[in-house]
Design an enzyme around this catalytic site. Sequence first.
Site, PDB file in Angstrom:
ATOM      1  N   LYS A   1      12.971  -4.294  10.234  1.00  0.00           N
ATOM      2  CA  LYS A   1      13.136  -5.269  10.710  1.00  0.00           C
ATOM      3  C   LYS A   1      13.703  -5.316  11.792  1.00  0.00           C
ATOM      4  CE  LYS A   1      14.806  -8.617   7.862  1.00  0.00           C
ATOM      5  NZ  LYS A   1      15.132  -9.477   7.053  1.00  0.00           N
TER       6      LYS A   1
ATOM      7  N   ARG B   1      21.441 -10.132   8.617  1.00  0.00           N
ATOM      8  CA  ARG B   1      20.213  -9.821   8.009  1.00  0.00           C
ATOM      9  C   ARG B   1      19.449  -8.356   7.694  1.00  0.00           C
ATOM     10  NH1 ARG B   1      15.912 -11.776  13.121  1.00  0.00           N
ATOM     11  NH2 ARG B   1      14.579 -12.094  10.574  1.00  0.00           N
TER      12      ARG B   1
ATOM     13  N   GLY C   1      12.569 -10.708   0.388  1.00  0.00           N
ATOM     14  CA  GLY C   1      14.133 -11.569  -1.312  1.00  0.00           C
ATOM     15  C   GLY C   1      14.549 -10.638  -2.274  1.00  0.00           C
TER      16      GLY C   1
ATOM     17  N   MET D   1      17.396  -8.899  -0.489  1.00  0.00           N
ATOM     18  CA  MET D   1      18.398  -8.581   0.237  1.00  0.00           C
ATOM     19  C   MET D   1      18.840  -9.557   0.857  1.00  0.00           C
ATOM     20  SD  MET D   1      18.834  -4.883   1.220  1.00  0.00           S
ATOM     21  CE  MET D   1      17.093  -5.055   1.593  1.00  0.00           C
TER      22      MET D   1
ATOM     23  N   ARG E   1       6.102  -8.216  11.845  1.00  0.00           N
ATOM     24  CA  ARG E   1       5.945  -6.612  10.031  1.00  0.00           C
ATOM     25  C   ARG E   1       4.311  -7.051   9.992  1.00  0.00           C
ATOM     26  NH1 ARG E   1       8.757  -9.760   5.587  1.00  0.00           N
ATOM     27  NH2 ARG E   1       8.182 -11.492   5.602  1.00  0.00           N
TER      28      ARG E   1
ATOM     29  N   HIS F   1      -9.262   2.282 -25.425  1.00  0.00           N
ATOM     30  CA  HIS F   1     -10.100   1.635 -25.365  1.00  0.00           C
ATOM     31  C   HIS F   1     -11.108   0.507 -25.184  1.00  0.00           C
ATOM     32  CE1 HIS F   1     -14.370   0.599 -27.782  1.00  0.00           C
ATOM     33  NE2 HIS F   1     -14.262   1.683 -27.873  1.00  0.00           N
TER      34      HIS F   1
ATOM     35  N   ARG G   1     -24.859   9.703 -20.747  1.00  0.00           N
ATOM     36  CA  ARG G   1     -24.495  10.253 -22.758  1.00  0.00           C
ATOM     37  C   ARG G   1     -25.029   9.360 -23.272  1.00  0.00           C
ATOM     38  NH1 ARG G   1     -20.070   6.917 -20.486  1.00  0.00           N
ATOM     39  NH2 ARG G   1     -18.655   8.585 -19.959  1.00  0.00           N
TER      40      ARG G   1
ATOM     41  N   GLU H   1     -15.284  21.402 -19.718  1.00  0.00           N
ATOM     42  CA  GLU H   1     -14.004  20.474 -19.927  1.00  0.00           C
ATOM     43  C   GLU H   1     -13.678  21.438 -21.097  1.00  0.00           C
ATOM     44  OE1 GLU H   1     -16.167  17.246 -21.745  1.00  0.00           O
ATOM     45  OE2 GLU H   1     -17.788  18.334 -23.152  1.00  0.00           O
TER      46      GLU H   1
ATOM     47  N   SER I   1     -20.629  20.168 -14.469  1.00  0.00           N
ATOM     48  CA  SER I   1     -19.829  19.002 -14.191  1.00  0.00           C
ATOM     49  C   SER I   1     -19.194  18.944 -14.863  1.00  0.00           C
ATOM     50  CB  SER I   1     -20.793  18.177 -14.603  1.00  0.00           C
ATOM     51  OG  SER I   1     -20.076  17.244 -14.374  1.00  0.00           O
TER      52      SER I   1
ATOM     53  N   ASN J   1     -11.596  14.613 -18.884  1.00  0.00           N
ATOM     54  CA  ASN J   1     -11.047  13.964 -20.152  1.00  0.00           C
ATOM     55  C   ASN J   1     -11.155  14.868 -20.868  1.00  0.00           C
ATOM     56  OD1 ASN J   1     -11.538  11.696 -18.540  1.00  0.00           O
ATOM     57  ND2 ASN J   1     -13.473  11.097 -19.980  1.00  0.00           N
ATOM     58  N   ASP J   2     -11.961  16.018 -21.420  1.00  0.00           N
ATOM     59  CA  ASP J   2     -11.578  16.770 -22.448  1.00  0.00           C
ATOM     60  C   ASP J   2     -10.804  17.841 -21.893  1.00  0.00           C
ATOM     61  OD1 ASP J   2     -12.073  16.697 -24.843  1.00  0.00           O
ATOM     62  OD2 ASP J   2     -14.530  16.285 -24.742  1.00  0.00           O
TER      63      ASP J   2
ATOM     64  N   CYS K   1     -17.130  14.177 -13.414  1.00  0.00           N
ATOM     65  CA  CYS K   1     -17.860  13.580 -14.419  1.00  0.00           C
ATOM     66  C   CYS K   1     -17.263  12.700 -15.141  1.00  0.00           C
ATOM     67  CB  CYS K   1     -19.307  13.507 -15.268  1.00  0.00           C
ATOM     68  SG  CYS K   1     -18.825  14.533 -16.192  1.00  0.00           S
TER      69      CYS K   1
ATOM     70  N   TYR L   1     -19.701  16.700  -6.078  1.00  0.00           N
ATOM     71  CA  TYR L   1     -20.098  14.599  -5.757  1.00  0.00           C
ATOM     72  C   TYR L   1     -18.668  14.876  -7.568  1.00  0.00           C
ATOM     73  CZ  TYR L   1     -22.660  16.102 -10.397  1.00  0.00           C
ATOM     74  OH  TYR L   1     -23.001  16.360 -11.450  1.00  0.00           O
TER      75      TYR L   1
HETATM   76  P1  ADP Z   1      13.853 -12.613   4.635  1.00  0.00           P
HETATM   77  O1  ADP Z   1      13.717 -10.842   5.614  1.00  0.00           O
HETATM   78  O2  ADP Z   1      14.409 -12.408   4.071  1.00  0.00           O
HETATM   79  O3  ADP Z   1      13.157 -12.898   5.557  1.00  0.00           O
HETATM   80  P2  ADP Z   1      15.801 -13.045   6.935  1.00  0.00           P
HETATM   81  O4  ADP Z   1      16.450 -11.854   7.559  1.00  0.00           O
HETATM   82  O5  ADP Z   1      14.281 -12.586   7.394  1.00  0.00           O
HETATM   83  O6  ADP Z   1      15.470 -12.251   5.456  1.00  0.00           O
HETATM   84  O7  ADP Z   1      15.964 -14.198   7.130  1.00  0.00           O
HETATM   85  C1  ADP Z   1      16.387 -15.720   6.717  1.00  0.00           C
HETATM   86  C2  ADP Z   1      15.774 -16.956   7.450  1.00  0.00           C
HETATM   87  O8  ADP Z   1      16.446 -16.917   8.145  1.00  0.00           O
HETATM   88  C3  ADP Z   1      14.217 -16.162   8.383  1.00  0.00           C
HETATM   89  O9  ADP Z   1      13.363 -17.862   7.509  1.00  0.00           O
HETATM   90  C4  ADP Z   1      14.517 -16.325   9.796  1.00  0.00           C
HETATM   91  O10 ADP Z   1      13.741 -16.831  10.391  1.00  0.00           O
HETATM   92  C5  ADP Z   1      16.282 -17.011   9.579  1.00  0.00           C
HETATM   93  N1  ADP Z   1      16.829 -16.868  10.688  1.00  0.00           N
HETATM   94  C6  ADP Z   1      17.728 -14.853  11.122  1.00  0.00           C
HETATM   95  N2  ADP Z   1      17.899 -14.803  12.078  1.00  0.00           N
HETATM   96  C7  ADP Z   1      18.397 -16.342  11.970  1.00  0.00           C
HETATM   97  C8  ADP Z   1      18.565 -16.487  13.775  1.00  0.00           C
HETATM   98  N3  ADP Z   1      19.261 -15.093  14.425  1.00  0.00           N
HETATM   99  N4  ADP Z   1      18.395 -17.354  14.334  1.00  0.00           N
HETATM  100  C9  ADP Z   1      17.879 -18.522  13.344  1.00  0.00           C
HETATM  101  N5  ADP Z   1      16.635 -17.319  12.309  1.00  0.00           N
HETATM  102  C10 ADP Z   1      17.472 -16.724  11.556  1.00  0.00           C
HETATM  103 MG    MG Z   2     -16.476  15.608 -23.456  1.00  0.00          MG
HETATM  104 MG    MG Z   3      11.885 -12.860   7.003  1.00  0.00          MG
END
Ligand code: ADP
Ligand code: MG
Ligand code: MG
Length: 902
Positions: free
Chosen positions: A27, A97, A106, A108, A366, A484, A592, A773, A792, A796-797, A859, A879
């Site tokens: 980020k 952030r 989601g 952290m 990203r 299987h 086979r 094999e 070939s 597996n074997d 194979c 191949y």
């Molecule tokens: P995640 O990686 O979980 O998306 P973010 O760090 O991007 O977490 O932040 C979560 C939310 O907060 C995002 O929707 C982001 O756009 C918003 N946000 C983060 N920093 C700012 C900021 N400086 N101003 C406005 N919105 C922010």
């Molecule tokens: Mg065999």
């Molecule tokens: Mg984000």
Amino acid sequence: MRVKGRTKWVYLFSEGSAKMVNLLGGKGANLAEMTGLKMPVPPGFVISTEGCTAYFESGGKLPDGMVRQVRKAMKEVEKAMSRRFGDPDDPLLVSVRSGARRSMPGMMETVLNVGLCTATIPGMIRQSGNERFVYDAYRRLITMYSDVVMEKAAGVEHKDEEMAVRPQLEKLMDAVKKEKGYKLDTELTAEDLKGLCEQYKVRVREVLGKGFPDDPWEQLWGGIGAVFQSWRGKRAIAYRQVEGIPEEWGTAVNVQTMVFGNMGNDSATGVAFTRDPATGDLHFYGEWLVNAQGEDVVAGIRTPNALNNYCKQPGLNDRLPSLEESMPDLYKQLVGIRNTLEAHYRDMQDIEFTIERGRLWMLQTRTGKRNGTAAIRMAVDMMEEGLIDEKAALLRVKPEQVDELLHPMLDPAAEKNARALARGLAAGPGGAIGKIVLSSERAHEQVGKGEKVILVRMETSPEDVKGMHAAQGILTARGGMTSHAALVARGWGKCCIVGCGELDIDYQARTVKADGQTLKEGDWISLNGTKGIVYEGKLSVVPADPEKNPWYKKLMEVADNTRRLGVRTNADRPIDAETAVRFGAEGIGLCRTEHMFFEGDRIVSMRKMILARSVEKRRKALDELLPLQREDFIGIFKALDGRPATIRFLDPPLHEFVPHDEPGQKEMAEAMGVSLQRIKEKVESLYEFNPMLGHRGCRLGITYPEITAMQARAVIEAAYEVKGAQAEIMIPLVGHVKELIHQKKIILEVFDQIKKEKKGQKAPEIKIGTMIEVPRGAVTADEIAAEAEFFSFGTNDLTQMGCGFSRDDAGKFLKEYVKLGIFEKDPFETLDREGVGELVRIAVEKGRKARPNLKLGICGEHGGDPRSIEFFHQVGLDYVSCSPFRVPIARLAAAQAALAGK
Ligand code: ADP
Ligand code: MG
Ligand code: MG
């Protein structure tokens, strides 16, 4: 390098770049990159991932110098914004952030609106002219901060989740809404929110025993520590384990000026993709909300508006104005940024933006996630747009993503509304619908009547193959990815889910219980074999036809021009060969011949052969099989239309051809006109303690040379019949060159005999080679190559015998082995390079030394596994051969292997 007291922990966005991702996290590095591109990024700074490591090293304290550097960087931000952090008149607010090297969506924490406190609130109200907005921001800060910093990061746990601080605060808000008769949060007035904030602070102290900090700097330090701490949070640890992200990486912390999308109807927030991530279409794709903060879009509190007309969804948001319609100038500016980002990153980007009072701000970019269809389309489009070269295009698509295009799928729209009954391992991709059937026999029967069925079993065994083949899809309660059922389904490209432990199958009552529901045989279910989800009912299915997809065709064309490895297929029937050729197979690498002894009445002749007490009788029984096998081979040669076919002679032990249960044995006795006793004796005599190491492979052909002679005749006569047929006869399980010499002699004698019979006709080209094999075969490959025109590798074997694991029994311990890291991957899925791979390497070297033009292929199941294919390329095979539905995957993987070697 970190030097005590002098380490640079803090980087302004203007000091960083995308290249510094390891230090600044994804980020932070990308915010820096966008800053460098002169895009409107709210100013801020990054505390490096090294800071995170140092934080943990010093027992959860901010390391030497970091505090000073943060204060200094804050001064720079203040200068850029002409506002001061903590200033009562015109306060600067920031977000704190997280951001690891690789995105962990989601996992952290983020804290917004840091810097709001009793002292700064009045100034903020004056500056914004919007009291309601300020108290709303304050309410959000108290919620996030108490949850993330004061509770989670501090390690406070509650027995009852309802006692945690966030639900407690939410309850307070619900109470106010109820009292006032509001439905939406947006109906809360400034007065309501102000009162609520006071209640919040009291409740925070009650729940956590501490007050919410009223000092901006205290808030900031707390936020920074909490983001570091979240790297070791339960969720983050679990995610890292799944994704293989090392603990040492640490997370960076981004401190960034707040911008507000919730300042009124000239403010907004949104997320967008520079191209459609579901289809790959070259269309700017996204969603936004007016008067909202970032997390509102993702959280789905309100139905978001579409970014433009293209993204409007009928029945969902097609009546809401798009950003293009509401704020055309800002939309245009955003499109400009989209174009710059794509040209700069040369890949699809996933972006976050916010509009504050008519001004656009970029908050994140990203590389965007995408499905297989979109990945292929974008790679090829970008190549044709000149954005990336062929190499980049090929490397951008994961071989598994190609798989998605080859199988019919459940209609994603139907899936959204369907009820998921259970989840298992996604063993065979694609979608399938059908009526539940619990026996292979009945499955076969039902399909004969024109029904669509899903075969549901505890597990499957070779006896179930008929029903498995007939069924639309296969679902098992037990077994893993190499069970299987999984193996067979993969070979056919059939939709399959295995190891679905939640299923409670009752064969007697003919019911399946799942998710508190009892389904009967005959009830409809739907499988999503790509994700491993079982649904109740009959969902609609959308077909796959990769040949109609011009992007796929183009990508494959480029792959074919790049790869050195040939790609063949493992196919036993003309129809499978045809499918594989359609998918680009250049021949059959393994045909086979077992089933040629099984099907229909053939099993009767085969059993006669097994029971025969004299060579004469055995020959007679084999004579019955000859014309049938010849027809099979003719069919295969025709389907291949001049492409080579490697045909393996009989391999499985004979006991697989006789019935083991009394009714079956009785039936056999009647059909053969012999006593039940005699059958029982024969079955008994065929019993082996360890059939895998028993009387099978060329050992059969050596003790029953008539079988080899018959098979040779069938192949050679078929090759006479079909113009251009290229037959490669392959002797299985050779460990000693004399075994091959023995078999080869028989084949050549038969060939000579046929040549005499067909005098005047042009003799077809027949090659004789062997499977490698058995480890002994690999290490004596030079001797064997003197007699073999090709090898070939039967990996597996070779894995079974090289590692000493029986594949059918390894399920009991291999998972544990992989978990403990003894083997990095299941060696039956991905070749064990150091051990089994070394056997391959030795055999390649010795074999080529003895016979420079020796043709080399593989194979085993590994022939369709991208990581193994890379090894086969490196070791110099000619191949790989894999099941028909993996052929396109192998083509791409082979191209990628060639590129990796450059
Ligand atoms: P995640 O990686 O979980 O998306 P973010 O760090 O991007 O977490 O932040 C979560 C939310 O907060 C995002 O929707 C982001 O756009 C918003 N946000 C983060 N920093 C700012 C900021 N400086 N101003 C406005 N919105 C922010
Ligand atoms: Mg065999
Ligand atoms: Mg984000």
